[in-house]
Write a protein that holds these residues in place. Sequence first.
Motif, PDB file in Angstrom:
ATOM      1  N   UNK A  34      -5.775   2.966  -5.496  1.00 36.29           N
ATOM      2  CA  UNK A  34      -6.788   2.637  -4.501  1.00 36.29           C
ATOM      3  C   UNK A  34      -6.245   1.592  -3.528  1.00 36.29           C
ATOM      4  N   UNK A  35      -5.363   2.019  -2.652  1.00 35.26           N
ATOM      5  CA  UNK A  35      -4.848   1.123  -1.626  1.00 35.26           C
ATOM      6  C   UNK A  35      -4.417   1.955  -0.419  1.00 35.26           C
ATOM      7  N   UNK A  36      -4.374   1.305   0.709  1.00 37.73           N
ATOM      8  CA  UNK A  36      -3.823   1.882   1.933  1.00 37.73           C
ATOM      9  C   UNK A  36      -3.136   0.732   2.656  1.00 37.73           C
ATOM     10  N   UNK A  37      -1.874   0.934   3.039  1.00 38.23           N
ATOM     11  CA  UNK A  37      -1.115  -0.090   3.753  1.00 38.23           C
ATOM     12  C   UNK A  37      -0.687   0.452   5.103  1.00 38.23           C
ATOM     13  N   UNK A  38      -0.483  -0.459   6.031  1.00 38.31           N
ATOM     14  CA  UNK A  38       0.004  -0.033   7.328  1.00 38.31           C
ATOM     15  C   UNK A  38       0.009  -1.148   8.348  1.00 38.31           C
ATOM     16  N   UNK A  39       0.078  -0.727   9.617  1.00 39.48           N
ATOM     17  CA  UNK A  39       0.153  -1.648  10.738  1.00 39.48           C
ATOM     18  C   UNK A  39      -0.856  -1.212  11.789  1.00 39.48           C
ATOM     19  N   UNK A  40      -1.562  -2.179  12.354  1.00 40.14           N
ATOM     20  CA  UNK A  40      -2.459  -1.923  13.481  1.00 40.14           C
ATOM     21  C   UNK A  40      -1.842  -2.581  14.704  1.00 40.14           C
ATOM     22  N   UNK A  41      -1.786  -1.828  15.802  1.00 42.91           N
ATOM     23  CA  UNK A  41      -1.311  -2.393  17.057  1.00 42.91           C
ATOM     24  C   UNK A  41      -2.262  -1.972  18.170  1.00 42.91           C
TER      25      UNK A  41
ATOM     26  N   UNK B  28     -13.716  -2.803  -1.263  1.00 47.71           N
ATOM     27  CA  UNK B  28     -14.750  -1.775  -1.349  1.00 47.71           C
ATOM     28  C   UNK B  28     -16.135  -2.383  -1.177  1.00 47.71           C
ATOM     29  N   UNK B  29     -17.012  -1.612  -0.571  1.00 53.46           N
ATOM     30  CA  UNK B  29     -18.397  -2.037  -0.375  1.00 53.46           C
ATOM     31  C   UNK B  29     -19.207  -1.777  -1.636  1.00 53.46           C
ATOM     32  N   UNK B  30     -18.958  -0.634  -2.254  1.00 54.28           N
ATOM     33  CA  UNK B  30     -19.698  -0.217  -3.441  1.00 54.28           C
ATOM     34  C   UNK B  30     -18.674   0.069  -4.539  1.00 54.28           C
TER      35      UNK B  30
ATOM     36  N   UNK C 197     -18.691  11.542   4.263  1.00 54.60           N
ATOM     37  CA  UNK C 197     -19.713  10.517   4.275  1.00 54.60           C
ATOM     38  C   UNK C 197     -19.444   9.511   5.393  1.00 54.60           C
ATOM     39  N   UNK C 198     -20.396   9.301   6.304  1.00 55.29           N
ATOM     40  CA  UNK C 198     -20.165   8.344   7.384  1.00 55.29           C
ATOM     41  C   UNK C 198     -20.199   6.885   6.933  1.00 55.29           C
ATOM     42  N   UNK C 199     -20.732   6.629   5.749  1.00 53.82           N
ATOM     43  CA  UNK C 199     -20.800   5.261   5.233  1.00 53.82           C
ATOM     44  C   UNK C 199     -19.413   4.831   4.744  1.00 53.82           C
ATOM     45  N   UNK C 200     -18.900   3.686   5.208  1.00 55.40           N
ATOM     46  CA  UNK C 200     -17.568   3.246   4.769  1.00 55.40           C
ATOM     47  C   UNK C 200     -17.480   3.022   3.261  1.00 55.40           C
ATOM     48  N   UNK C 201     -16.312   3.320   2.719  1.00 59.28           N
ATOM     49  CA  UNK C 201     -16.024   3.042   1.313  1.00 59.28           C
ATOM     50  C   UNK C 201     -15.532   1.601   1.187  1.00 59.28           C
TER      51      UNK C 201
ATOM     52  N   UNK D 147      -8.958  10.279   3.950  1.00 59.44           N
ATOM     53  CA  UNK D 147      -9.901   9.315   4.515  1.00 59.44           C
ATOM     54  C   UNK D 147      -9.614   9.134   6.008  1.00 59.44           C
ATOM     55  N   UNK D 148     -10.568   8.522   6.684  1.00 63.75           N
ATOM     56  CA  UNK D 148     -10.386   8.145   8.082  1.00 63.75           C
ATOM     57  C   UNK D 148     -10.385   6.626   8.143  1.00 63.75           C
ATOM     58  N   UNK D 149      -9.315   6.075   8.719  1.00 60.22           N
ATOM     59  CA  UNK D 149      -9.229   4.634   8.952  1.00 60.22           C
ATOM     60  C   UNK D 149      -9.632   4.385  10.398  1.00 60.22           C
ATOM     61  N   UNK D 150     -10.503   3.439  10.618  1.00 55.28           N
ATOM     62  CA  UNK D 150     -10.877   3.049  11.971  1.00 55.28           C
ATOM     63  C   UNK D 150     -10.617   1.566  12.117  1.00 55.28           C
TER      64      UNK D 150
END
Length: 139
Positions: free
Chosen positions: A30-37, A87-89, A62-66, A98-101
């Motif tokens: 349960x992880x996601x790593x990366x870079x935002x620019x 995590x929220x829940x 599901x539109x509700x974020x995990x 998944x979709x990262x925003x």
Amino acid sequence: MKRLLIFFTLFILSCQPVPKNVPIEKYRNQFIKGVVDVSAELKSKIPNGDHFLIISVRDLENPMPVAVLRVKNPKFPYNFKITGKNKIDNSRIMEGDVILTARVSRSPMAEAQKGDLLGSLQTKVGTQNNNILINAEVK
């Protein structure tokens, strides 16, 4: 001595083996790593003063974020790592596609507002070299 005995007993009882039906691999990945620019065209639109980078993770159905990661006054490019701690829940598992925003905003709130800067990426949970480019503005 009595306190030491109580502590030792509690320690032994808390170290019970995990039941075999618990999907440990799902929790371990349960992880996601990366870079935002931010794109060159939008760098000048990053708000002066306090602002937030909000990275949300949601599954495709599901539109509700995990999970949500909020960072105050980030420096770009920003290296991120989202884990089960974000995590929220806790009953939901981050898994699969998944979709990262990523959003730059003056507000740490969940809803995007006019003037916020956005970027998104579809990826899989458990991956590392994710690159999110913030390249759009909320009108």
